[in-house]
Design a protein around this motif. Sequence first.
Motif, PDB file in Angstrom:
ATOM      1  N   ARG A  54       0.830  -1.195   0.000  1.00  8.25           N
ATOM      2  CA  ARG A  54       0.000   0.000   0.000  1.00  8.25           C
ATOM      3  C   ARG A  54       0.870   1.252   0.000  1.00  8.25           C
ATOM      4  O   ARG A  54       0.595   2.220  -0.718  1.00  8.25           O
ATOM      5  CB  ARG A  54      -0.929   0.003   1.228  1.00  8.25           C
ATOM      6  CG  ARG A  54      -2.004  -1.060   1.180  1.00  8.25           C
ATOM      7  CD  ARG A  54      -2.620  -1.257   2.540  1.00  8.25           C
ATOM      8  NE  ARG A  54      -3.384  -0.081   2.930  1.00  8.25           N
ATOM      9  CZ  ARG A  54      -4.683   0.011   2.782  1.00  8.25           C
ATOM     10  NH1 ARG A  54      -5.370  -0.947   2.209  1.00  8.25           N
ATOM     11  NH2 ARG A  54      -5.319   1.094   3.190  1.00  8.25           N
ATOM     12  N   SER A  55       1.931   1.233   0.825  1.00  9.85           N
ATOM     13  CA  SER A  55       2.829   2.378   0.884  1.00  9.85           C
ATOM     14  C   SER A  55       3.521   2.598  -0.444  1.00  9.85           C
ATOM     15  O   SER A  55       3.663   3.737  -0.913  1.00  9.85           O
ATOM     16  CB  SER A  55       3.861   2.162   1.998  1.00  9.85           C
ATOM     17  OG  SER A  55       4.766   3.237   2.047  1.00  9.85           O
ATOM     18  N   TRP A 109      -0.095  10.500   3.493  1.00  7.33           N
ATOM     19  CA  TRP A 109      -0.601  10.430   4.858  1.00  7.33           C
ATOM     20  C   TRP A 109      -1.878   9.587   4.918  1.00  7.33           C
ATOM     21  O   TRP A 109      -2.554   9.386   3.916  1.00  7.33           O
ATOM     22  CB  TRP A 109      -0.861  11.822   5.437  1.00  7.33           C
ATOM     23  CG  TRP A 109      -1.790  12.695   4.635  1.00  7.33           C
ATOM     24  CD1 TRP A 109      -1.440  13.622   3.696  1.00  7.33           C
ATOM     25  CD2 TRP A 109      -3.222  12.729   4.705  1.00  7.33           C
ATOM     26  NE1 TRP A 109      -2.562  14.226   3.171  1.00  7.33           N
ATOM     27  CE2 TRP A 109      -3.669  13.699   3.775  1.00  7.33           C
ATOM     28  CE3 TRP A 109      -4.178  12.036   5.441  1.00  7.33           C
ATOM     29  CZ2 TRP A 109      -5.022  13.991   3.583  1.00  7.33           C
ATOM     30  CZ3 TRP A 109      -5.525  12.324   5.243  1.00  7.33           C
ATOM     31  CH2 TRP A 109      -5.923  13.296   4.322  1.00  7.33           C
ATOM     32  N   SER A 110      -2.207   9.114   6.116  1.00  5.14           N
ATOM     33  CA  SER A 110      -3.396   8.290   6.328  1.00  5.14           C
ATOM     34  C   SER A 110      -4.081   8.703   7.626  1.00  5.14           C
ATOM     35  O   SER A 110      -3.426   9.176   8.565  1.00  5.14           O
ATOM     36  CB  SER A 110      -3.027   6.809   6.409  1.00  5.14           C
ATOM     37  OG  SER A 110      -2.426   6.361   5.214  1.00  5.14           O
ATOM     38  N   CYS A 111      -5.396   8.531   7.676  1.00  8.30           N
ATOM     39  CA  CYS A 111      -6.186   8.762   8.884  1.00  8.30           C
ATOM     40  C   CYS A 111      -7.298   7.724   8.930  1.00  8.30           C
ATOM     41  O   CYS A 111      -7.735   7.216   7.897  1.00  8.30           O
ATOM     42  CB  CYS A 111      -6.813  10.163   8.880  1.00  8.30           C
ATOM     43  SG  CYS A 111      -5.649  11.529   9.093  1.00  8.30           S
ATOM     44  N   ARG A 115       1.106   4.169  -2.908  1.00  3.22           N
ATOM     45  CA  ARG A 115       0.877   5.585  -2.644  1.00  3.22           C
ATOM     46  C   ARG A 115       2.044   6.421  -3.149  1.00  3.22           C
ATOM     47  O   ARG A 115       1.848   7.473  -3.761  1.00  3.22           O
ATOM     48  CB  ARG A 115       0.662   5.823  -1.142  1.00  3.22           C
ATOM     49  CG  ARG A 115      -0.651   5.292  -0.611  1.00  3.22           C
ATOM     50  CD  ARG A 115      -0.989   5.935   0.723  1.00  3.22           C
ATOM     51  NE  ARG A 115       0.031   5.702   1.726  1.00  3.22           N
ATOM     52  CZ  ARG A 115       0.067   4.626   2.504  1.00  3.22           C
ATOM     53  NH1 ARG A 115      -0.832   3.682   2.370  1.00  3.22           N
ATOM     54  NH2 ARG A 115       1.010   4.491   3.414  1.00  3.22           N
ATOM     55  N   ARG A 148      -9.564   3.285   6.913  1.00  2.00           N
ATOM     56  CA  ARG A 148      -8.396   4.149   6.779  1.00  2.00           C
ATOM     57  C   ARG A 148      -8.432   4.878   5.447  1.00  2.00           C
ATOM     58  O   ARG A 148      -8.623   4.263   4.393  1.00  2.00           O
ATOM     59  CB  ARG A 148      -7.102   3.340   6.890  1.00  2.00           C
ATOM     60  CG  ARG A 148      -5.866   4.225   7.009  1.00  2.00           C
ATOM     61  CD  ARG A 148      -4.631   3.402   7.279  1.00  2.00           C
ATOM     62  NE  ARG A 148      -4.157   2.736   6.080  1.00  2.00           N
ATOM     63  CZ  ARG A 148      -3.086   1.938   6.055  1.00  2.00           C
ATOM     64  NH1 ARG A 148      -2.439   1.687   7.180  1.00  2.00           N
ATOM     65  NH2 ARG A 148      -2.697   1.371   4.940  1.00  2.00           N
ATOM     66  N   HIS A 149      -8.259   6.178   5.514  1.00  5.77           N
ATOM     67  CA  HIS A 149      -8.210   7.036   4.327  1.00  5.77           C
ATOM     68  C   HIS A 149      -6.738   7.213   3.956  1.00  5.77           C
ATOM     69  O   HIS A 149      -5.954   7.728   4.748  1.00  5.77           O
ATOM     70  CB  HIS A 149      -8.861   8.380   4.659  1.00  5.77           C
ATOM     71  CG  HIS A 149      -8.862   9.368   3.541  1.00  5.77           C
ATOM     72  ND1 HIS A 149     -10.003   9.648   2.815  1.00  5.77           N
ATOM     73  CD2 HIS A 149      -7.882  10.157   3.029  1.00  5.77           C
ATOM     74  CE1 HIS A 149      -9.712  10.579   1.908  1.00  5.77           C
ATOM     75  NE2 HIS A 149      -8.432  10.893   2.019  1.00  5.77           N
ATOM     76  N   ASP A 150      -6.372   6.783   2.765  1.00  3.60           N
ATOM     77  CA  ASP A 150      -4.994   6.888   2.292  1.00  3.60           C
ATOM     78  C   ASP A 150      -4.903   7.958   1.214  1.00  3.60           C
ATOM     79  O   ASP A 150      -5.558   7.841   0.168  1.00  3.60           O
ATOM     80  CB  ASP A 150      -4.510   5.553   1.731  1.00  3.60           C
ATOM     81  CG  ASP A 150      -4.362   4.500   2.814  1.00  3.60           C
ATOM     82  OD1 ASP A 150      -3.652   4.751   3.797  1.00  3.60           O
ATOM     83  OD2 ASP A 150      -4.978   3.418   2.682  1.00  3.60           O
ATOM     84  N   CYS A 151      -4.112   8.985   1.472  1.00  2.00           N
ATOM     85  CA  CYS A 151      -3.957  10.080   0.520  1.00  2.00           C
ATOM     86  C   CYS A 151      -2.766   9.820  -0.392  1.00  2.00           C
ATOM     87  O   CYS A 151      -1.754   9.248   0.030  1.00  2.00           O
ATOM     88  CB  CYS A 151      -3.760  11.408   1.262  1.00  2.00           C
ATOM     89  SG  CYS A 151      -3.587  12.841   0.164  1.00  2.00           S
TER      90      CYS A 151
END
Length: 258
Positions: free
Chosen positions: A8-9, A133-135, A12, A126-129
Amino acid sequence: MRTDPERRSFLRRAGALAGTLALGGCDRLSEAPWFRQVLDSAESATLRAQRFLLGSGPLAREYTEADLSPVFKANGSTSVDDFDYQTLAEKGFAGWRLQVDGLVERPQQLSLADLRTMPSRTQITRHDCVEGWSCIGKWTGVPLAHVLEQAGVQHQARYVVFHCADTLEPTLDGTGQYYESLGFEDAYHPQTILAYEMNGQPLPIPHGAPLRLRVERQLGYKMAKYVMRIELVENFAGIGRGRGGYWEDRGYEWYAGI
C-alpha cells in the motif's frame, strides 16, 4: 484478504510520483500522446494486478472506535466558494437535493432526509492520501448501490460520475469544477457509500458536507466531496477533459486502487 502495508505504501508513493511528474510537466506534457500512453499502460497494469490479487468482493480493512484518528486531515477543498452552496449551508442543507440522472429509468431528487430513510452502513476505515498520509475515520451513509437500484440503471450505462460543488484551480480551458467517476465494480461494492455522517456527527463542511463519496479500496482523491449530482453515462469522454476526474485530467490515474 488484507493488503500488505508495504505494498500500500509503495502504491501511494508511486501514485504521488506519477502525479508529480504529470503536474510538474504542465498541461502540455500531460496531454502529450506518448506520455498518456505510458500512464494508461501503468494504470491498466495496476488495475489488472489488484483485480487478480483481491478480486472484486473483499472488503477493505475495518477498524474499531479505539483506532479513530484524533485529528482527521481534510483533503482537497475545505470550503466551497459558491453562493448557492453557501446559502444551502447556512440553512443546514434543508433545501439541498441530490440529483440522480443520465442513463437511468427513474431520475431522482433526493433530500438528506430521503437518504437517511434508506438502508445505511457504518464503517471505520483508513483514508490513504496520494500525498502519503493516512487517517482512520468512522463514516455512515447509504450504499451507492441502493441509490443506483432505486434509480434503475439503463443497460448501456458503464460509469457513475459525481459532479461536485467545489471548484479548484482552473485548467487551460478555464474549467475547474470537481468531478470524479467510478466503474460499476467499485460503485456496487458494499463499502462504497454516500456518507452524510463522520465520527457520529453530521458531515462537516471541510470533509464534504452534505454528502461525500467513500470508496474504501481506492486512494483519497477518488472520494469526491460536496456531491451535488450523480450521472450515469456510457463514457466520460465529453466530461471535463475526458479522463474521468478532476485530478485524472491533470495526470493522475483513473483507477487508484490500494
